[in-house]
Design an enzyme around this catalytic site. Structure first.
Site, PDB file in Angstrom:
ATOM      1  N   THR A 133      15.505  -5.877 -15.813  1.00 47.95           N
ATOM      2  CA  THR A 133      16.164  -6.907 -16.036  1.00 47.95           C
ATOM      3  C   THR A 133      17.243  -7.063 -15.210  1.00 47.95           C
ATOM      4  O   THR A 133      17.832  -5.949 -14.345  1.00 47.95           O
ATOM      5  CB  THR A 133      16.932  -6.808 -17.523  1.00 47.95           C
ATOM      6  OG1 THR A 133      18.247  -7.592 -17.404  1.00 47.95           O
ATOM      7  CG2 THR A 133      17.670  -5.240 -17.618  1.00 47.95           C
ATOM      8  N   GLU A 135      20.622  -6.923 -15.659  1.00 47.70           N
ATOM      9  CA  GLU A 135      21.697  -6.367 -16.023  1.00 47.70           C
ATOM     10  C   GLU A 135      21.827  -4.887 -15.616  1.00 47.70           C
ATOM     11  O   GLU A 135      22.920  -4.177 -15.630  1.00 47.70           O
ATOM     12  CB  GLU A 135      21.631  -6.135 -17.604  1.00 47.70           C
ATOM     13  CG  GLU A 135      21.608  -7.357 -17.993  1.00 47.70           C
ATOM     14  CD  GLU A 135      21.872  -7.660 -19.729  1.00 47.70           C
ATOM     15  OE1 GLU A 135      22.296  -6.433 -20.233  1.00 47.70           O
ATOM     16  OE2 GLU A 135      21.999  -8.810 -20.432  1.00 47.70           O
TER      17      GLU A 135
HETATM   18  P1  NAD Z   1      12.214  -8.824 -27.694  1.00 47.03           P
HETATM   19  O1  NAD Z   1      13.076  -8.094 -28.195  1.00 47.03           O
HETATM   20  O2  NAD Z   1      11.806 -10.139 -28.071  1.00 47.03           O
HETATM   21  O3  NAD Z   1      10.560  -8.071 -27.741  1.00 47.03           O
HETATM   22  C1  NAD Z   1      10.463  -6.733 -27.738  1.00 47.03           C
HETATM   23  C2  NAD Z   1       9.151  -6.373 -28.217  1.00 47.03           C
HETATM   24  O4  NAD Z   1       8.842  -4.912 -27.970  1.00 47.03           O
HETATM   25  C3  NAD Z   1       8.824  -6.757 -29.756  1.00 47.03           C
HETATM   26  O5  NAD Z   1       7.769  -7.341 -29.742  1.00 47.03           O
HETATM   27  C4  NAD Z   1       8.904  -5.313 -30.549  1.00 47.03           C
HETATM   28  O6  NAD Z   1       8.414  -5.110 -31.506  1.00 47.03           O
HETATM   29  C5  NAD Z   1       8.618  -4.213 -29.160  1.00 47.03           C
HETATM   30  N1  NAD Z   1       9.214  -3.148 -29.205  1.00 47.03           N
HETATM   31  C6  NAD Z   1      10.096  -2.591 -29.478  1.00 47.03           C
HETATM   32  N2  NAD Z   1      10.172  -1.273 -29.435  1.00 47.03           N
HETATM   33  C7  NAD Z   1       8.718  -0.773 -29.319  1.00 47.03           C
HETATM   34  C8  NAD Z   1       8.099   0.554 -29.448  1.00 47.03           C
HETATM   35  N3  NAD Z   1       9.146   1.612 -29.713  1.00 47.03           N
HETATM   36  N4  NAD Z   1       6.880   0.642 -29.279  1.00 47.03           N
HETATM   37  C9  NAD Z   1       6.305  -0.544 -29.053  1.00 47.03           C
HETATM   38  N5  NAD Z   1       6.702  -1.887 -29.112  1.00 47.03           N
HETATM   39  C10 NAD Z   1       8.153  -1.986 -29.345  1.00 47.03           C
HETATM   40  O7  NAD Z   1      12.306  -8.748 -25.938  1.00 47.03           O
HETATM   41  P2  NAD Z   1      12.240  -9.788 -24.766  1.00 47.03           P
HETATM   42  O8  NAD Z   1      13.351 -10.638 -24.709  1.00 47.03           O
HETATM   43  O9  NAD Z   1      10.804 -10.407 -24.806  1.00 47.03           O
HETATM   44  O10 NAD Z   1      12.231  -8.659 -23.512  1.00 47.03           O
HETATM   45  C11 NAD Z   1      10.899  -8.008 -22.944  1.00 47.03           C
HETATM   46  C12 NAD Z   1      11.050  -7.340 -21.854  1.00 47.03           C
HETATM   47  O11 NAD Z   1      11.787  -8.089 -20.917  1.00 47.03           O
HETATM   48  C13 NAD Z   1      12.223  -6.033 -22.266  1.00 47.03           C
HETATM   49  O12 NAD Z   1      11.674  -4.954 -21.627  1.00 47.03           O
HETATM   50  C14 NAD Z   1      13.330  -6.657 -21.836  1.00 47.03           C
HETATM   51  O13 NAD Z   1      14.465  -5.661 -21.201  1.00 47.03           O
HETATM   52  C15 NAD Z   1      13.061  -7.609 -20.478  1.00 47.03           C
HETATM   53  N6  NAD Z   1      13.749  -8.623 -20.102  1.00 47.03           N
HETATM   54  C16 NAD Z   1      14.321  -9.697 -21.215  1.00 47.03           C
HETATM   55  C17 NAD Z   1      15.062 -10.740 -20.635  1.00 47.03           C
HETATM   56  C18 NAD Z   1      15.347 -11.483 -21.574  1.00 47.03           C
HETATM   57  O14 NAD Z   1      16.354 -12.589 -21.150  1.00 47.03           O
HETATM   58  N7  NAD Z   1      15.020 -11.662 -22.711  1.00 47.03           N
HETATM   59  C19 NAD Z   1      15.379 -10.821 -19.286  1.00 47.03           C
HETATM   60  C20 NAD Z   1      15.012  -9.704 -18.334  1.00 47.03           C
HETATM   61  C21 NAD Z   1      14.226  -8.634 -18.816  1.00 47.03           C
HETATM   62  O1  DAU Z   2      19.976 -10.733 -18.095  1.00 47.15           O
HETATM   63  C1  DAU Z   2      19.051 -10.650 -18.765  1.00 47.15           C
HETATM   64  C2  DAU Z   2      19.214 -10.039 -20.176  1.00 47.15           C
HETATM   65  O2  DAU Z   2      19.693 -11.316 -20.971  1.00 47.15           O
HETATM   66  C3  DAU Z   2      17.967  -9.555 -20.908  1.00 47.15           C
HETATM   67  O3  DAU Z   2      17.986  -8.381 -20.194  1.00 47.15           O
HETATM   68  C4  DAU Z   2      18.534  -9.066 -22.299  1.00 47.15           C
HETATM   69  O4  DAU Z   2      17.144  -8.570 -23.044  1.00 47.15           O
HETATM   70  C5  DAU Z   2      18.761 -10.498 -23.009  1.00 47.15           C
HETATM   71  O5  DAU Z   2      19.080 -10.390 -24.382  1.00 47.15           O
HETATM   72  C6  DAU Z   2      19.803 -11.165 -22.162  1.00 47.15           C
HETATM   73  O6  DAU Z   2      21.081 -10.558 -22.414  1.00 47.15           O
HETATM   74  P1  DAU Z   2      22.263 -11.156 -22.677  1.00 47.15           P
HETATM   75  O7  DAU Z   2      23.426 -10.161 -23.330  1.00 47.15           O
HETATM   76  O8  DAU Z   2      22.893 -12.048 -21.629  1.00 47.15           O
HETATM   77  O9  DAU Z   2      22.084 -12.351 -23.717  1.00 47.15           O
HETATM   78  P2  DAU Z   2      22.598 -12.777 -25.089  1.00 47.15           P
HETATM   79  O10 DAU Z   2      21.669 -13.988 -25.534  1.00 47.15           O
HETATM   80  O11 DAU Z   2      22.744 -11.879 -26.259  1.00 47.15           O
HETATM   81  O12 DAU Z   2      23.859 -13.372 -24.460  1.00 47.15           O
HETATM   82  C7  DAU Z   2      23.997 -14.641 -23.596  1.00 47.15           C
HETATM   83  C8  DAU Z   2      25.446 -14.784 -23.432  1.00 47.15           C
HETATM   84  O13 DAU Z   2      26.184 -15.263 -24.465  1.00 47.15           O
HETATM   85  C9  DAU Z   2      26.256 -13.346 -23.139  1.00 47.15           C
HETATM   86  O14 DAU Z   2      27.456 -13.760 -22.137  1.00 47.15           O
HETATM   87  C10 DAU Z   2      27.151 -13.267 -24.607  1.00 47.15           C
HETATM   88  C11 DAU Z   2      27.168 -14.785 -25.186  1.00 47.15           C
HETATM   89  N1  DAU Z   2      26.891 -14.530 -26.530  1.00 47.15           N
HETATM   90  C12 DAU Z   2      25.904 -14.369 -27.256  1.00 47.15           C
HETATM   91  C13 DAU Z   2      25.720 -14.186 -28.595  1.00 47.15           C
HETATM   92  C14 DAU Z   2      24.628 -13.847 -29.299  1.00 47.15           C
HETATM   93  C15 DAU Z   2      28.012 -15.328 -27.485  1.00 47.15           C
HETATM   94  O15 DAU Z   2      29.072 -15.789 -26.721  1.00 47.15           O
HETATM   95  N2  DAU Z   2      27.830 -15.262 -28.553  1.00 47.15           N
HETATM   96  C16 DAU Z   2      26.682 -15.012 -29.419  1.00 47.15           C
HETATM   97  O16 DAU Z   2      26.628 -15.030 -30.472  1.00 47.15           O
END
Ligand code: NAD
Ligand code: DAU
Length: 376
Positions: A133, A135
């Protein structure tokens, strides 16, 4: 090729699994997921019966099981997405994040190494692709609170919005500086992946992506939570003043980048993935309200009074902004959707799939595994 995708029942993972199962009928795709609260097999209903698809319920922290899966399915490539992913949860329960994101990744790395070491060709034709990520890089300054035209030319530049809120961007060489237990654990896992390359020669690639949005995202994250709350006319909890900036990418564009990098990325390289699409949270919330209202046949903007400013997230990173020009330049990837298009498509999907949302919010989705896979 036999490919192990971890976390394939989650948000991004389900899009990656779907893309690979449909695009590569000659591959065998093994989706390994523990099915935590974030894992939902209903995300993959359309591919679960495909002949080139297998689901394995397992925990990445279970090292013996990881070795067994590597051997059983003759795994040649790994796309590792499984992780605890929500920053707010990491603030409440940091141990789980260290265990899953760090130790789970280590267990998978060691299982890959041990299995591939038994093969005559060893690491030839193998790949361990770690999904990370933006982050991990920490937070950027908000030097231009009103927004400026960024110095990049991308497909997304035709987007009406397309402003940058600072002059700095995360590049692949930006020093790691994570602030939350989530990002600290992801940073640690990235270091382990690179250490396995530098120490043992394991063929790895790492990508750092910005915020994803799109269908099948768990409604604890900003966009699906707020769409559902607008639909139900529930308060929209905006942290702090809503001034924090995030850089949003449509999830299918991320999945396409993963496909490209898995096949064409250089060994031991890092690629940043992002759509040059920065938004202040409060501006995105207003877009969500306007478009959701319109699609529900309400007067556009009539739900603005649902906005509720609440206590800020602890250690809340101010701004993320990814420079993905290396990926564009070297591998020719570009985001395909403008944000205006992607966000309307996303809102429409959540409104058209209320059953999915209601199943998730009621907890019923967790029964799906028992119903589908019992006795298999
Ligand atoms: P998510 O939380 O929607 O999904 C995570 C998945 O991992 C789930 O299906 C969960 O059951 C599985 N999991 C959790 N713990 C586990 C374990 N111990 N063993 C096997 N499976 C397990 O997450 P996401 O948003 O789809 O993110 C996926 C990946 O991408 C993560 O590594 C996250 O750090 C990365 N990522 C996410 C974002 C974003 O915006 N969502 C952005 C950049 C990177
Ligand atoms: O940047 C990549 C990351 O983006 C991923 O690595 C993480 O897995 C993913 O969860 C996401 O992280 P954020 O913390 O940025 O996402 P989130 O949707 O939780 O929040 C987006 C922004 O909105 C953040 O600045 C916090 C704010 N927020 C979030 C929630 C859930 C609010 O203001 N209110 C809320 O209720």
């Amino acid at each position: 090729m036999n490919i192990l995708i971890t976390g394939g029942a989650g948000f991004i993972g389900s899009h990656v699994v779907r893309l690979f199962v449909n695009k590569y009928p000659e591959y065998h795709i093994v989706n390994l997921d523990k099915l935590t609260y974030a894992g939902n097999l209903a995300n993959l209903k359309d591919v679960e019966k495909a002949p080139n698809y297998t689901f394995v319920k397992a925990d990445i922290c279970d090292y013996e099981k990881m070795v067994e899966v590597m051997e059983t399915y003759h795994i040649e490539g790994i796309i590792h997405l499984a992780a605890e992913s929500h920053v707010d949860r990491s603030i409440k329960d940091p141990f789980t994040f260290a265990r899953v994101n760090v130790m789970g990744t280590l267990s998978l790395l060691q299982a890959a190494k041990v299995y591939w070491d038994t093969l005559p060709e060893r690491y030839e034709g193998k790949r361990f692709y770690h999904i990370s990520t933006d982050e991990v890089y920490g937070a950027l300054e908000l030097t231009h609170p009103e927004g400026i035209k960024p110095p990049f030319s991308t497909t997304a530049s035709s987007s009406e919005h397309h402003l940058a809120y600072g002059s700095e961007f995360f590049v692949e060489t930006t020093k790691y500086n994570p602030h939350s237990p989530y990002s600290a654990a992801k940073a640690s896992s990235d270091h382990f992946v690179r250490a396995y390359h530098d120490t043992y020669g394991l063929p790895v690639v790492v990508t750092n992506c910005s915020n994803n949005y799109g269908p099948y995202q768990f409604p604890e994250k900003l966009i699906p939570l707020f769409i559902n709350n607008i639909r139900l006319r529930k308060p929209l909890p905006v942290y702090g003043k809503g001034e924090n900036v995030r850089d949003w990418l449509y999830v299918e564009d991320h999945a396409r980048a993963i496909d490209l990098i898995f096949h064409k990325g250089k060994d031991a390289e890092t690629y940043n993935i992002g759509g040059f699409n920065e938004w202040k949270n409060i501006d995105i919330v207003k877009v969500l309200i306007r478009v959701t209202d319109r699609l529900l046949g309400r007067q556009e903007g009539e739900d603005m009074d649902l906005i509720t400013y609440v206590t800020d997230r602890a250690g809340h990173d101010l701004r993320y902004a990814i420079d993905s020009s290396k990926l564009q330049r070297e591998l020719g990837w570009e985001p395909s959707l403008q944000f205006e298009e992607g966000i309307e498509k996303t809102i429409r999907w959540y409104l058209d799939n209320q059953e999915w949302m209601d199943n998730v919010t009621s907890g019923d989705y967790q029964k799906y595994y028992e119903e589908m896979y019992r006795g298999r």
